[in-house]
Design a protein around this motif. Structure first.
Motif, PDB file in Angstrom:
ATOM      1  N   ILE B  79       0.879  -1.180   0.000  1.00  0.00           N
ATOM      2  CA  ILE B  79       0.000   0.000   0.000  1.00  0.00           C
ATOM      3  C   ILE B  79       0.914   1.227   0.000  1.00  0.00           C
ATOM      4  N   TYR B  82       0.480   4.375   4.799  1.00  0.00           N
ATOM      5  CA  TYR B  82      -0.264   3.781   5.919  1.00  0.00           C
ATOM      6  C   TYR B  82      -0.495   4.823   7.007  1.00  0.00           C
ATOM      7  N   HIS B 239      -4.747   1.805   6.090  1.00  0.00           N
ATOM      8  CA  HIS B 239      -4.231   2.548   4.935  1.00  0.00           C
ATOM      9  C   HIS B 239      -4.466   4.028   5.218  1.00  0.00           C
ATOM     10  N   TYR B 243      -5.140   6.243  -0.212  1.00  0.00           N
ATOM     11  CA  TYR B 243      -4.010   5.372  -0.584  1.00  0.00           C
ATOM     12  C   TYR B 243      -4.435   3.938  -0.285  1.00  0.00           C
ATOM     13  N   PHE B 245      -5.272  -0.358  -1.037  1.00  0.00           N
ATOM     14  CA  PHE B 245      -4.657  -1.586  -1.538  1.00  0.00           C
ATOM     15  C   PHE B 245      -5.279  -1.887  -2.897  1.00  0.00           C
TER      16      PHE B 245
END
Lengths: 258, 258
Positions: B79, B82, B239, B243, B245
């Protein structure tokens, strides 16, 4: 009572009630009957405006017997009550129309929202007019119809108050019945479609819209009658409002993608 | 760029942008990471509130590699950005979370409305925040969530202005994506769900609601982050908003009954 029994009693003049609440589960249809010279434009009008005018079957010219909705049923007497229209005015409400038959008449059978109401109720979405044993609330709108020949005007809609948490589901359920008006044409905000008095229905009965409910509007089968009045045809026959043609087909037959 | 390429660049610290607009057609997911002792209640919370918290995959404890959304992808660095949460506060926004790994972490991947937006746009329903390259408008509501253990609170919703003639269709289309929030939770009348300032979003960007448009509200994946803050857990990873996954599954894989 089965649909065949109801139609037989109607033909004998022994059943003269509105058909709402009879023959649960079976498709009921609106009817419009025109001389052949107007039929082509009317069929085009229905095809251009499928939500308010969902064509289920066209019968004739040359016969008054249905072949799809109830094979062999005679449309001249199996509806409990008719309306005779002359120059855009209702002049009579007879129990049969045998004496008006001529070889050049064309019979249009149109879908009716009774069919999807059953699906809404099955899904736990209660309908106030059903609970209160009233006719559904109907309104004139400013939603324009696609014209065809002498047929033109604005859509008539039916309104059902739906709890806010069930509005999306009501859209989804009724979208599965494209041949009986389908998904709503409008949700909430009556003034957006030209309705400035939602508390007072133009046709049918008024019902309360309670807290946390939205008025949800569907295209309505009264639209073609309204359009007929405007077209001022010399002659037309329709069913009388609430006195529908009860077919042998099941509402479930008109559900798609379930 | 393929999802695998984007994830590889993210893992190398070379892709650090929001993922909106990348890898069109592929499912993007929200992530919540908790110690095992909270995981059972969080999973129960998601199952009880599937519209705002649609569980796509649970990974671990004992591994950080997905097996369903992108087999073999490591959730510790694929990702782009975070968030580290301590006692309900965001304390850091790192590019990877390798150093926080422990054997008892459980990773939850949750559906995101990006998936159904593609279907809306394909159907000719334009989305203002997409046209204006903004983040979607999000609001806190008074819609209560089903509690589970320390997790409780109210739903966060996203709002998209939809032309009145397309509202029912938007309900129908998004209902086909039950694993990515599904049909709207509310239509019109923001005050009915406790939103008294629809012109000013609580999260994301505000957009205009134009004449003949209704604000339509969907359950939003920000809900679980909001609930995490309220639960004030000693430690959590998510996340960073925007942003996401990026998985190997297609949005179309999550459409049902089309």
């Amino acid at each position: 009572m089965t649909p065949a029994e109801l139609r037989k009693l109607s033909a004998e003049g022994k059943f003269t009630d509105p058909t709402t609440g009879y023959c649960d589960g079976y498709v009921q249809a609106n009817m419009v009957v025109l001389h052949k010279e107007y039929a082509e434009h009317f069929e085009e009008f229905c095809r251009k405006n499928p939500k308010p005018c969902p064509l289920l079957e066209v019968v004739g010219p040359g016969t008054s017997l249905t072949s799809k909705l109830a094979p062999g049923a005679d449309l001249l007497d199996t509806i409990p009550r008719y309306r005779i229209w002359k120059d855009g005015e209702c002049v009579e409400e007879p129990l049969d129309v045998r004496k008006y038959y001529s070889e050049d008449l064309v019979f249009f059978l149109l879908g009716c929202s009774f069919s999807f109401e059953e699906a809404l109720i099955s899904a736990g979405i209660s309908l106030r007019h059903v609970d209160e044993k009233k006719n559904v609330s109907m309104y004139r709108t400013n939603l324009p119809l696609e014209p065809a020949g002498p047929f033109h005007g604005e859509m008539v809609v039916s309104m059902r108050p739906i709890h806010r948490s069930q509005v999306a589901e009501a859209c989804v359920i009724t979208s599965r019945f494209p041949e009986v008006h389908g998904a709503p044409v409008h949700v909430g905000y009556p003034e957006m479609v030209g309705i400035d008095h939602v508390e007072k229905a133009d046709y049918g009965d008024s019902v309360d819209i309670k807290e946390n409910e939205l008025p949800v509007f569907w295209a309505c089968g009264v639209t073609p009658q309204n359009v007929l009045v405007k077209a001022k045809l010399p002659f037309a026959i329709t069913h009388a409002p609430g006195y529908m043609f009860v077919s042998d087909l099941k509402n479930a037959d008109y559900a798609t993608g379930v």
